[in-house]
Design a protein around this motif. Structure first.
Motif, short mmCIF file in Angstrom:
data_model
loop_
_atom_site.label_atom_id
_atom_site.label_comp_id
_atom_site.label_asym_id
_atom_site.label_seq_id
_atom_site.Cartn_x
_atom_site.Cartn_y
_atom_site.Cartn_z
N LYS A 1 0.83 -1.21 0.00
CA LYS A 1 0.00 0.00 0.00
C LYS A 1 0.87 1.27 0.00
CE LYS A 1 -2.35 1.79 3.58
NZ LYS A 1 -3.02 1.62 4.88
N GLU A 2 1.89 1.26 0.84
CA GLU A 2 2.77 2.44 0.93
C GLU A 2 3.62 2.58 -0.34
OE1 GLU A 2 2.39 4.68 3.17
OE2 GLU A 2 0.96 3.50 4.34
N ALA A 3 3.97 1.47 -0.94
CA ALA A 3 4.74 1.51 -2.20
C ALA A 3 3.89 2.16 -3.29
CB ALA A 3 5.17 0.11 -2.61
N ILE A 4 2.62 1.79 -3.35
CA ILE A 4 1.71 2.38 -4.35
C ILE A 4 1.62 3.89 -4.15
CG2 ILE A 4 -0.73 2.50 -5.09
CD1 ILE A 4 -0.86 -0.55 -4.52
N LYS A 5 1.47 4.29 -2.88
CA LYS A 5 1.37 5.74 -2.60
C LYS A 5 2.60 6.48 -3.09
CE LYS A 5 -1.22 5.70 1.71
NZ LYS A 5 -0.97 5.83 3.15
#
Ligand SMILES: *Cc1c(COP(=O)(O)O)cnc(C)c1O
Length: 222
Positions: A99-103
C-alpha cells in the motif's frame, strides 16, 4: 576502531557475488560517514525513527536497508526511499508495504524472514507458513512489493556445526521456494545470512548478502 580498515578486510574476503550491508544501528553519523568516505554505500538499520533521521542527514546515494521487522504503522516513513526490507514474515506486513509503495509510485523489494535458529525469540516463518502465504489470493494481489529472496539468523552459539546446519536449512528453503514459486523470476536471487560472528560460515553456505555491524563499527552500547 578503524572503520575503513575493518570494511576493507571484510570486503576483500568476500566472493564477488556477496554484498555487505554495514549495520550502523545505534551508531552516529560520523561513523557512517567514515564508512561512506571509505567507499561504502549499503547500510542497515532496524529502527524506523533512526533510519529516517539518518536518511535525511546523510548523503542521498546511500542504499538503506531495513534489517528487522518494521512496525506496520511506521512503514510509511521508510516507504519513499528504502532499498530492501529484510525481515518480512506476514501477509499483513506485505500488504501494508504494498500500500505504501503504491502511494509512493514505486515497487519495494523485500526478503521473507525464516526462523532457522533454536531460539524461540527469533522472528520468522516456517516453510509451511511461507507456502500458505505465497499461495494465498491476498499475496497474488500485491502489485508493488517484490520478494527478492530470503533472510535468516542462526542461533547465537559458538558451535559452528550448528550454525552451518541452520544456514544450510535457509539455503534449501531458498532453493525450494525458487522452484515452486519463483522459477520464472529473474529477481528472486538473494539469501541474506551472516553477521559479525558467523558470516564466514554463511558465505561458505551460499549467502549473497551479509549483515555486519560490530565487526565494522565496534560493539554497540544500548
Ligand atoms: C544487529 C543485527 C545485525 C548485525 O549484528 P552484528 O553481530 O553486530 O554484526 C545483523 N542482522 C540483524 C537482523 C541485526 O539486528
Amino acid at each position: 576502531m578503524d572503520i575503513g580498515k575493518n570494511l576493507k578486510e571484510i570486503t576483500e574476503s568476500l566472493p564477488e557475488n556477496v554484498r555487505l550491508v554495514a549495520v550502523s544501528k545505534t551508531k552516529p553519523n560520523v561513523d557512517i560517514l567514515e564508512a561512506y568516505n571509505a567507499g561504502h554505500r549499503i547500510f542497515g538499520e532496524n529502527k524506523v525513527q533512526d533510519l529516517t533521521k539518518k536518511h535525511e542527514e546523510l548523503p542521498k546515494d546511500i542504499e538503506w536497508h531495513f534489517i528487522g521487522h518494521p512496525q506496520t504503522n511506521k512503514v510509511k516513513y521508510i516507504a519513499p526511499f528504502i532499498s530492501l526490507i529484510h525481515g518480512v514474515d506476514s501477509i499483513k506486513l506485505l500488504r501494508i508495504i504494498n500500500k505504501e509503495a503504491i502511494k509512493n509510485n514505486r515497487t519495494i523489494d523485500v526478503l521473507l524472514q525464516f526462523h532457522i535458529a533454536k531460539e524461540l525469540t527469533k522472528f520468522g516463518l516456517s516453510p509451511d507458513e511461507a507456502d500458505v502465504l505465497l499461495s494465498s489470493e491476498a499475496f497474488k494481489q500485491l502489485t508493488n512489493v517484490r520478494i527478492v529472496g530470503v533472510m535468516g539468523m542462526a542461533t547465537y552459539t559458538d558451535d559452528n556445526n550448528q550454525i552451518r546446519n541452520e544456514f544450510r536449512v535457509l539455503k534449501s528453503i531458498f532453493n525450494s521456494l525458487k522452484n515452486k514459486y519463483f522459477s520464472d523470476s529473474k529477481f528472486f536471487t538473494e539469501i541474506s545470512m551472516g553477521m559479525s560472528g558467523d558470516y564466514p560460515v554463511a558465505v561458505e553456505e551460499g549467502s549473497t548478502m551479509i549483515r555486519v555491524g560490530s565487526k565494522i563499527f565496534g560493539e554497540r552500547n544500548y
